[in-house]
Scaffold this active site. Structure first.
Site: not given
Length: 313
Positions: A139, A180, A258
């Protein structure tokens, strides 16, 4: 607090041992402007000297003194260990900027003076190997993965040994939206690329210390600490499926963290920070954060590097 505790037990001892008291009081006290860190350092040194003096005089130290001296030493050792961990790992962690360029022709180079670019988000990643592969979350680079006009860039910032920052435009090598994960590649000198030490997520225990390094809200190389709060969690993936076996932690993970590493006490990566629950309507982290376990990452990344995707979980 440490200062008051130490001085209290020292007072009890020096009354009983005048010779030790004379030696201890010959040290200059800290000034009023001394910080709490200076107080702790001075008291620790006094504690060591006091122990040596009493030992040389063949006197017995009361157990409260031994306990406080040991506590201060352990506190300082723990602090130094965390500082060392951060210093060792920082060069392995990168900042990834999601950038849109005004001209498709400049998608493989950084426009001079940042002209004609728009930074749309930041994330984190880490150096996987000496070939320049960077592992992050899918992402973080989703816009680059979906770009058909050649206007998206992922700019990777990493540190030289002397602390200078190097910025490179990364090429997308492989993606796995279901887990992811994504792999980028940059061209960089070998002395700049320092692969992160890989750990294992198999034998993790709830309550174990952990550390997250990343770039929350664009603040590069930020360290947060916490414990492993839970294991075997299930979290949603960008593909709409779920990722099993996720690590739950209370180490702060916010926007920009992230793709960064979750580390154990030895600086080995045990997971990739990927998600956080936010307090409804506030955008603030609730303290319930998740990381993809490194054992799963180890199975998938080689496929992403060689094949560009993963055919099976």
């Amino acid at each position: 607090m440490y200062a008051k505790c130490v001085m209290s037990v020292f007072s009890e001892c020096v009354v009983a041992h005048p010779f030790a008291a004379q030696q201890l009081c010959s040290l200059s006290p800290p000034t009023k402007s001394s910080s709490s860190g200076t107080w702790t350092t001075i008291l620790s040194r006094r504690a060591c000297l006091f122990t040596a003096v009493v030992s040389a005089a063949n006197l017995a130290l009361p157990s409260p003194v031994l306990a406080v001296v040991s506590y201060i030493d352990d506190f300082e050792d723990e602090e130094e260990r965390v500082v060392h961990l951060f210093e060792e790992v920082t060069r392995s962690v990168v900042c990834i900027k999601d950038v849109e360029v005004s001209s498709p022709g400049s998608s493989t180079m950084i426009p001079p003076n940042d002209e004609g670019i728009s930074i749309e988000g930041t994330g984190s990643g880490f150096v996987w190997d000496k070939f320049g592969h960077i592992v992050t979350n899918y992402h973080v680079v989703a816009k680059l993965a979906k770009d058909t006009a050649g206007k998206q860039q992922s700019q990777v910032s990493l540190l030289y040994p002397n602390g200078d920052v190097m910025i490179k435009v990364a090429r997308l090598v492989g993606i796995d939206a279901a887990h992811d994960l994504a792999v980028l590649k940059i061209d960089a000198p070998g002395d700049v690329l320092r692969p992160l030490t890989l750990g294992s997520s198999k034998k993790l225990k709830v309550g174990q210390n952990c550390f997250a390094i990343g770039n929350p809200y664009g603040y590069e190389h930020t360290l947060t600490t916490g414990v492993i709060s839970g294991l075997g969690r299930e979290i949603p993936s960008p593909a709409g499926s779920s990722i099993a076996g996720a690590i739950q932690t209370d180490a702060a993970i916010n926007a920009g963290n992230s793709g960064g590493p979750l580390l154990d006490s030895f600086g080995r990566i045990i997971g990739i920070n990927t998600a956080t629950f936010t307090l409804q309507g506030s955008g603030m982290s609730s303290g319930v954060n998740f990381a993809i376990p490194i054992d799963l990452v180890l199975k998938l990344v080689p496929h992403l590097i060689v094949e560009g995707s993963v055919s099976s979980p």
